[in-house]
Design a protein around this motif. Structure first.
Motif, PDB file in Angstrom:
ATOM      1  N   PHE A 264       0.804  -1.218   0.000  1.00  0.00           N
ATOM      2  CA  PHE A 264       0.000   0.000   0.000  1.00  0.00           C
ATOM      3  C   PHE A 264       0.845   1.281   0.000  1.00  0.00           C
ATOM      4  O   PHE A 264       0.430   2.272  -0.604  1.00  0.00           O
ATOM      5  N   PRO A 265       2.006   1.331   0.654  1.00  0.00           N
ATOM      6  CA  PRO A 265       2.816   2.559   0.531  1.00  0.00           C
ATOM      7  C   PRO A 265       3.087   2.944  -0.923  1.00  0.00           C
ATOM      8  O   PRO A 265       3.083   4.130  -1.266  1.00  0.00           O
ATOM      9  N   GLU A 266       3.298   1.943  -1.806  1.00  0.00           N
ATOM     10  CA  GLU A 266       3.514   2.244  -3.225  1.00  0.00           C
ATOM     11  C   GLU A 266       2.256   2.855  -3.837  1.00  0.00           C
ATOM     12  O   GLU A 266       2.334   3.812  -4.619  1.00  0.00           O
ATOM     13  N   ARG A 267       1.123   2.316  -3.474  1.00  0.00           N
ATOM     14  CA  ARG A 267      -0.145   2.841  -3.999  1.00  0.00           C
ATOM     15  C   ARG A 267      -0.373   4.262  -3.492  1.00  0.00           C
ATOM     16  O   ARG A 267      -0.823   5.139  -4.246  1.00  0.00           O
ATOM     17  N   HIS A 268      -0.058   4.486  -2.216  1.00  0.00           N
ATOM     18  CA  HIS A 268      -0.256   5.812  -1.648  1.00  0.00           C
ATOM     19  C   HIS A 268       0.686   6.827  -2.290  1.00  0.00           C
ATOM     20  O   HIS A 268       0.300   7.969  -2.550  1.00  0.00           O
ATOM     21  N   ARG A 269       1.923   6.412  -2.564  1.00  0.00           N
ATOM     22  CA  ARG A 269       2.863   7.323  -3.224  1.00  0.00           C
ATOM     23  C   ARG A 269       2.335   7.727  -4.601  1.00  0.00           C
ATOM     24  O   ARG A 269       2.384   8.913  -4.974  1.00  0.00           O
ATOM     25  N   ALA A 270       1.810   6.776  -5.363  1.00  0.00           N
ATOM     26  CA  ALA A 270       1.273   7.082  -6.697  1.00  0.00           C
ATOM     27  C   ALA A 270       0.101   8.058  -6.596  1.00  0.00           C
ATOM     28  O   ALA A 270      -0.021   8.990  -7.409  1.00  0.00           O
ATOM     29  N   TYR A 271      -0.753   7.850  -5.610  1.00  0.00           N
ATOM     30  CA  TYR A 271      -1.906   8.732  -5.388  1.00  0.00           C
ATOM     31  C   TYR A 271      -1.436  10.147  -5.047  1.00  0.00           C
ATOM     32  O   TYR A 271      -1.909  11.135  -5.626  1.00  0.00           O
ATOM     33  N   ALA A 272      -0.470  10.260  -4.123  1.00  0.00           N
ATOM     34  CA  ALA A 272       0.020  11.573  -3.707  1.00  0.00           C
ATOM     35  C   ALA A 272       0.710  12.289  -4.862  1.00  0.00           C
ATOM     36  O   ALA A 272       0.524  13.497  -5.056  1.00  0.00           O
ATOM     37  N   LEU A 273       1.488  11.572  -5.650  1.00  0.00           N
ATOM     38  CA  LEU A 273       2.165  12.190  -6.791  1.00  0.00           C
ATOM     39  C   LEU A 273       1.160  12.727  -7.805  1.00  0.00           C
ATOM     40  O   LEU A 273       1.328  13.826  -8.339  1.00  0.00           O
ATOM     41  N   ARG A 274       0.117  11.940  -8.084  1.00  0.00           N
ATOM     42  CA  ARG A 274      -0.886  12.381  -9.067  1.00  0.00           C
ATOM     43  C   ARG A 274      -1.594  13.650  -8.610  1.00  0.00           C
ATOM     44  O   ARG A 274      -1.700  14.630  -9.361  1.00  0.00           O
ATOM     45  N   LEU A 275      -2.078  13.663  -7.366  1.00  0.00           N
ATOM     46  CA  LEU A 275      -2.841  14.819  -6.914  1.00  0.00           C
ATOM     47  C   LEU A 275      -1.963  16.030  -6.639  1.00  0.00           C
ATOM     48  O   LEU A 275      -2.381  17.169  -6.836  1.00  0.00           O
ATOM     49  N   ALA A 276      -0.737  15.784  -6.191  1.00  0.00           N
ATOM     50  CA  ALA A 276       0.182  16.910  -5.990  1.00  0.00           C
ATOM     51  C   ALA A 276       0.510  17.562  -7.330  1.00  0.00           C
ATOM     52  O   ALA A 276       0.590  18.796  -7.433  1.00  0.00           O
ATOM     53  N   ALA A 277       0.668  16.758  -8.376  1.00  0.00           N
ATOM     54  CA  ALA A 277       0.929  17.314  -9.703  1.00  0.00           C
ATOM     55  C   ALA A 277      -0.272  18.127 -10.196  1.00  0.00           C
ATOM     56  O   ALA A 277      -0.117  19.198 -10.791  1.00  0.00           O
ATOM     57  N   ALA A 278      -1.475  17.630  -9.929  1.00  0.00           N
ATOM     58  CA  ALA A 278      -2.670  18.358 -10.348  1.00  0.00           C
ATOM     59  C   ALA A 278      -2.805  19.683  -9.600  1.00  0.00           C
ATOM     60  O   ALA A 278      -3.276  20.680 -10.155  1.00  0.00           O
ATOM     61  N   THR A 279      -2.368  19.711  -8.335  1.00  0.00           N
ATOM     62  CA  THR A 279      -2.490  20.914  -7.527  1.00  0.00           C
ATOM     63  C   THR A 279      -1.438  21.954  -7.893  1.00  0.00           C
ATOM     64  O   THR A 279      -1.720  23.139  -7.982  1.00  0.00           O
TER      65      THR A 279
END
Length: 426
Positions: A264-279
């Protein structure tokens, strides 16, 4: 389903004076309490007392969100009267003298209705007098001819100079100076006739109990979205089913993944990267995203927060920092939905079945909180308290307390047995 009637009350109306008229009594309201109740259209809430200063007070948007859902919300006597006056144009009902004073603009400060009270078995026993009660009692004594205008003005001034936490009977006698006989008359009047806040509270409870619960108003178009808040979004996520008709909630399904999915840490990192890029409008390495968000380089002063764990040893320090500090605006929630990154290729049906296998049986007791923390540390291979905190953050929890709370829904004894079992037997 029968509508519920709930009143938030504390020192304004002591427990022995609260009528048994269909209302369920709860302590003074604070921020988040209305969401925690899981209110339904047609339910009725009366706010009398509320906390502020040491705790976050009830927010206007929290009340507006309930009104938008068709919940009937009324206020009286104390903080409830102030909120009702402020939200009268949005559908909150106000009752009583204190509400009318506030609605007319003659009363606006929380301190005018505030008192110091003890949190005890007697039901938040009041220790001081509210300024609104002193003013109203002085007006009644003046109209009855028991005080002259000069005495009333001097006593009001003396009471107003005292902070609400200091306006006790003893302090009022001391502050009255030569008007000690007059202040005793005031205190006797409050004792014999009841203060206006208590009278308003009792009147509101009797009035609402005597009337049928109003039909829920039809939600206005877009109202629920307009009055949303981080607490509202969290409440919605906590109570939304994983899929139509499912007995597993969406938040619980995410918790199952956060707690027990090895990757799950890998999944969470992907999620954070996607939304941080959008922001931020940036893409690429985490360092550029952090810089765009205003973070200093990860070496200082965030070095401890960027330290590697068993699951993140191959990440860069910036990736660890981003994943562990990621929050959705305005900065409280990490997740408010079940994103594709979290599910990572599984279907909702498969996720539902996985959760059902791991959920605690209905009649079983959950492990004590300390044992939950111990099991999670073992599960995540956290060798120290700091590593345990890092593991919780990199799995998308706000802290270890949130992780342990959500873990209480699962059969941790079963998971502990699986941990002890040889790999071949799993």
């Amino acid at each position: 389903m029968t509508p519920r009637r709930i009143a938030f009350v504390g020192p304004t109306l002591p427990a022995h004076l609260r009528p048994a008229n269909g209302f369920a009594y709860r302590p003074p309201v604070r921020h988040g309490d209305l969401f925690d109740l899981c209110l339904r259209p047609g339910d009725q809430v009366l706010i009398i007392d509320g906390v502020y200063q040491h705790f976050a007070p009830i927010r206007h948007k929290e009340i507006l969100a309930q009104l938008a859902r068709g919940v009937h919300v009324a206020g009286t006597a104390s903080l409830g009267a102030l909120r009702a006056a402020e939200l009268a144009g949005f559908g909150m009902q106000g009752l009583g003298h204190v509400y009318r004073e506030a609605h007319a603009g003659r009363l606006s400060a929380d301190a005018d209705v505030a008192v110091l009270h003890a949190d005890d078995s007697a039901g938040a026993r009041r220790l001081t007098e509210a300024m609104v009660c002193v003013r109203h009692a002085l007006d009644e004594l003046l109209r009855a001819g028991e005080l002259d205008p000069g005495q009333a003005a001097r006593l009001e001034g003396a009471a107003a100079r005292l902070h609400f936490t200091e306006r006790s009977a003893t302090a009022l006698r001391h502050a009255a100076g030569p008007d000690r006989d007059a202040v005793q008359l005031l205190l006797d009047h409050l004792e014999d006739h009841g203060d206006i806040k208590s009278r308003d509270a009792r009147h509101a409870l009797d009035t609402l109990a005597a009337c049928p619960v109003p039909e829920p108003a039809a939600p206005s178009v877009g109202a629920a979205e307009v009055w949303t808040s981080s607490y509202g979004r969290e409440w919605d996520f906590e109570h939304r089913p994983l899929k139509p008709g499912s007995t597993v909630g969406a938040r619980l399904a995410l918790a199952c993944l956060q707690l027990f999915a090895v990757d799950f840490p890998e999944r969470h990192r992907a999620y954070a990267l996607r939304l941080a890029a959008a922001t931020t409008g940036r893409t690429g390495p985490a360092g550029r995203l952090l810089s765009a968000a205003g973070f200093a380089p990860a070496t200082r002063p965030y070095a401890r927060l960027a330290r590697g764990t068993e699951a993140t040893a191959h990440w860069t320090a910036d990736e660890r920092l981003l994943a562990r500090t990621f929050r959705l605006p305005p900065g409280r929630l990490v997740y408010q939905d079940l994103p594709a990154e979290a599910v990572a290729g599984s279907t909702l049906d498969e996720l539902e079945q996985r959760c059902l296998r791991l959920l605690l049986p209905p009649a079983a007791h959950t492990l004590p909180t300390a044992q939950r923390h111990t099991l999670l540390r073992q599960l995540w291979q956290a060798g120290s308290d700091h590593d345990y905190r890092l593991c919780a953050l990199e799995r998308g929890f706000r802290d270890t307390a949130e992780a342990a709370r959500l873990a209480g829904a699962f059969d941790l004894a079963l998971i502990a047995r699986l941990l002890r079992a040889p790999a071949a037997a799993r």
